[in-house]
Write a protein that holds these residues in place. Structure first.
Motif, PDB file in Angstrom:
ATOM      1  N   GLU A   1      -0.610   5.944  -6.743  1.00 16.63           N
ATOM      2  CA  GLU A   1      -1.751   5.076  -7.062  1.00 16.63           C
ATOM      3  C   GLU A   1      -2.608   4.815  -5.827  1.00 16.63           C
ATOM      4  O   GLU A   1      -2.174   5.063  -4.703  1.00 16.63           O
ATOM      5  N   GLN A   2      -3.794   4.303  -6.074  1.00 12.39           N
ATOM      6  CA  GLN A   2      -4.723   3.981  -4.983  1.00 12.39           C
ATOM      7  C   GLN A   2      -4.214   2.790  -4.179  1.00 12.39           C
ATOM      8  O   GLN A   2      -3.915   1.747  -4.769  1.00 12.39           O
TER       9      GLN A   2
ATOM     10  N   LEU B   1       2.283   1.750  -3.378  1.00  9.91           N
ATOM     11  CA  LEU B   1       1.277   2.283  -4.301  1.00  9.91           C
ATOM     12  C   LEU B   1       1.085   3.779  -4.075  1.00  9.91           C
ATOM     13  O   LEU B   1       1.044   4.564  -5.024  1.00  9.91           O
TER      14      LEU B   1
ATOM     15  N   ASP C   1       0.839  -1.206   0.000  1.00 14.01           N
ATOM     16  CA  ASP C   1       0.000   0.000   0.000  1.00 14.01           C
ATOM     17  C   ASP C   1       0.874   1.256   0.000  1.00 14.01           C
ATOM     18  O   ASP C   1       0.618   2.203  -0.729  1.00 14.01           O
TER      19      ASP C   1
END
Ligand SMILES: [Zn+2]
Ligand SMILES: [Zn+2]
Length: 333
Positions: A301-302, A296, A293
């Motif tokens: 990014e999400q 990302l 995460d």
């Protein structure tokens, strides 16, 4: 009261260590299988989840069932899914036994599953991709065992030509003068199951960017058990980590009874907090998900854990007709 449904299977362990993704499963004694999609390469196949199928080369470390149990299935499924013949890379000492095992299936199934065995002696290079070379090295375990190093071949201008202008270099090259020197950069080492020892201290291993190794025992009182099973104990890993230049050391083959939080705490205590920052656990789902995460987010990014966008408001319109079920004509095997 109704009886319970079966327990849910865990998903695969996953780490992104740029430029490589590493996914698979590894629990001591149960199963180890790993894949590096960027290299089209898998290591071991104790079990064969679907995600293991695409790798064309599969390097087997040793014949323990938790590392080889899914091999015949892997070869058969690759054929069934039209993925081509698998290339099974192994230590030449076990190549005969692997072929005999596969022969056993011919008799059972009354059909021949295609496969290629690529036996290697220690140090023998095998080009698995353009300029990417795989080599095996002997490790110490309770049966013949190999670890593998993947290296990238590069070339460098010889120092005596550093000051030469481009034109002159081109001219020398055309005359057939060797103006460059070839060298290799070790990218990844996968040790498989092994006891600690000098075989893990060679330069390609110490200088590997990524070091994927086993660590089966973490408790201080389990040193003897590690010795008997010829496995790595956390103390061995911590000592080894001090002289390894890897960016990341990925621990696999952790036993099911070892609690991840406990394992993390122990590595911090034994190796020191700084060194422990370089250690990742393939099967630490929670930490690895949080880490991905973060990666990302850093890439703009999400994150996976981001709340899903709200579904579009419902209307009273009838849903579109679903296409007719595709007929399945695959032959049952
Ligand atoms: Zn094992
Ligand atoms: Zn083993």
């Amino acid at each position: 009261m109704l009886p319970k449904p079966p327990p849910r299977e865990n998903s695969l362990g996953f780490l992104y260590c740029p430029p490589f993704r590493i996914w698979g499963e590894s629990i001591a004694g149960e199963a180890t299988c790993l894949q590096i999609p960027e290299l089209d390469l898998g290591f071991d196949i104790g079990t064969c989840p679907r995600a293991m199928l695409p790798s064309k080369h599969l390097a087997i470390t040793h014949g323990h069932m938790d590392h080889i149990g899914g091999l015949a299935y892997y070869c058969s499924q690759r054929r069934f899914q039209g993925m081509g013949t698998a290339k099974i890379v192994c230590d030449q000492r076990i190549a005969g036994a692997i072929k005999r095992m596969m022969e056993g299936y011919v008799e059972l199934e009354r059909q021949r599953t295609p496969f290629d065995v690529v036996p290697l002696v220690a140090g023998q290079p095998l080009e698995i991709k353009n300029n990417i070379v795989l080599r095996g090295f002997e490790t110490e375990h309770t049966c013949p065992s190999f670890g593998y190093t993947v290296s990238e071949k590069r070339t460098k201008l010889k120092p005596e030509y550093h000051e030469f202008p481009q034109e002159k270099l081109r001219e020398l090259k055309e005359r057939g003068v060797e103006i460059t020197r070839a060298f290799e950069v070790p990218l990844i080492t996968f040790t498989g199951d092994t006891a600690p020892g000098p075989h893990l201290l060679t330069e390609p291993i110490r200088k590997s960017q990524l070091l994927i190794t086993e660590c089966t025992f973490f408790e201080p009182e389990h040193k003897e058990r590690a010795k008997v099973g010829m496995h790595m104990h956390l103390d061995d890993v911590a000592e080894w980590l001090r002289i390894c230049e890897c960016q990341w050391m990925i621990l696999t083959h952790v036993s099911r009874r070892t609690d991840m939080q406990y394992a993390r705490k122990r590595i911090g205590e034994v190796a020191g907090p700084k060194a422990a920052e370089r250690v990742l656990f393939l099967m630490d789902y929670k930490a690895n998900k949080a880490r991905y995460d973060q990666q990302l987010i850093a890439a703009g990014e999400q994150p996976l854990s981001a709340p899903k966008a709200a579904p579009p408001p419902r209307t009273n319109r009838a849903p579109a007709a679903r296409p007719a079920e595709m007929s399945s004509d695959s032959d049952e095997e």
